[in-house]
Write a protein that holds these residues in place. Sequence first.
Motif, short mmCIF file in Angstrom:
data_model
loop_
_atom_site.label_atom_id
_atom_site.label_comp_id
_atom_site.label_asym_id
_atom_site.label_seq_id
_atom_site.Cartn_x
_atom_site.Cartn_y
_atom_site.Cartn_z
N PRO A 48 0.80 -1.22 0.00
CA PRO A 48 0.00 0.00 0.00
C PRO A 48 0.84 1.28 0.00
O PRO A 48 0.32 2.35 0.27
N CYS A 49 2.13 1.14 -0.30
CA CYS A 49 3.05 2.26 -0.08
C CYS A 49 2.70 3.48 -0.92
O CYS A 49 2.80 4.62 -0.43
N CYS A 51 -0.02 4.59 -1.68
CA CYS A 51 -1.20 5.26 -1.15
C CYS A 51 -1.02 5.68 0.31
O CYS A 51 -1.50 6.73 0.71
N ASP A 52 -0.32 4.88 1.08
CA ASP A 52 -0.24 5.07 2.53
C ASP A 52 1.07 5.68 3.00
O ASP A 52 1.42 5.57 4.17
N TYR A 53 1.81 6.34 2.11
CA TYR A 53 3.11 6.89 2.51
C TYR A 53 3.01 7.86 3.69
O TYR A 53 3.94 7.90 4.52
N GLN A 55 1.02 7.68 6.34
CA GLN A 55 0.92 6.86 7.54
C GLN A 55 2.22 6.13 7.82
O GLN A 55 2.66 6.02 8.97
N CYS A 104 -6.48 0.60 -2.09
CA CYS A 104 -5.46 1.46 -2.69
C CYS A 104 -5.77 1.77 -4.15
O CYS A 104 -5.59 2.90 -4.60
N GLN A 107 -8.76 4.21 -4.20
CA GLN A 107 -8.38 5.57 -3.79
C GLN A 107 -7.54 6.27 -4.85
O GLN A 107 -7.58 7.49 -4.96
N TYR A 213 -4.80 2.12 11.32
CA TYR A 213 -4.46 3.54 11.31
C TYR A 213 -5.34 4.35 12.25
O TYR A 213 -4.88 5.28 12.91
N ASN A 220 -6.12 9.50 7.50
CA ASN A 220 -6.06 8.91 6.17
C ASN A 220 -5.86 10.02 5.15
O ASN A 220 -6.77 10.77 4.85
N CYS A 222 -5.04 9.60 2.01
CA CYS A 222 -5.23 9.18 0.63
C CYS A 222 -6.48 9.80 0.04
O CYS A 222 -7.52 9.90 0.70
#
Length: 224
Positions: A48-49, A51-53, A55, A104, A107, A213, A220, A222
């Motif tokens: 998920p990197c 999208c979730d960088y 976090q 991901c 989003q 999260y 969030n 994203c």
Amino acid sequence: MNKVFIIGLPRTGTTSVSVALLEQGFKVAHIGLTKRAFEVADVVSDVPCFCDYPQLDKLFPHAKFVYVDRPVDAWVNSIQMLLTKMAPNLADKTGTFHPILKRCFKQTFGDLKADDLLDKTRLKQCYLSHQQAVFDYFEGRNDLLTITLNEPDSLQTLLRFIGVSDEAIKRNDTVDFPVLNVGTHVASWGEYKHPNKVNTNLAGPEHRKFFDYQKLGLANYCAN
């Protein structure tokens, strides 16, 4: 070493980067869907990197981030192929892919059932929106590297960025990223055998749980 997260979108060369870093001795997960995969891996790429960088930045405060860029028109052609292959498995209720992977992609690309999902203008905007969000988030910081894989010395630039010494780089005969997942091929990572590969779904003390999260108080970031 500090964690390294590859946050370019799918079809920008994340598999090539992952394999190159395996060959440099790093433990790499191409897609990480459990806490344990993130704990064990030195490097995590793709879902998920990308999208979730934000976090991951909070969870791993000394991490380094690598944005893989690609000429957008070439990327659009490639992602059209990938989305065509993946769309049935990304469906909310009937798709077989992991919920994190579905989240991901949704989003990043919006409604995966949209009639214009493969529209070139739409996809180009998805790419540019993701790129701008990354650049805005890391503005004024020194823990993001942007690379284009076919540029001269891009591998050496990456290795220096993540802390590999010039001496170690000189000892290694590899000077370019491997060329993988060309055309309609999407399975190079699964086919590649290496002892440093980290299982996407690696189990740990909490079995196959991912980061919560909300429980951790991480917003969030994203885009929907």
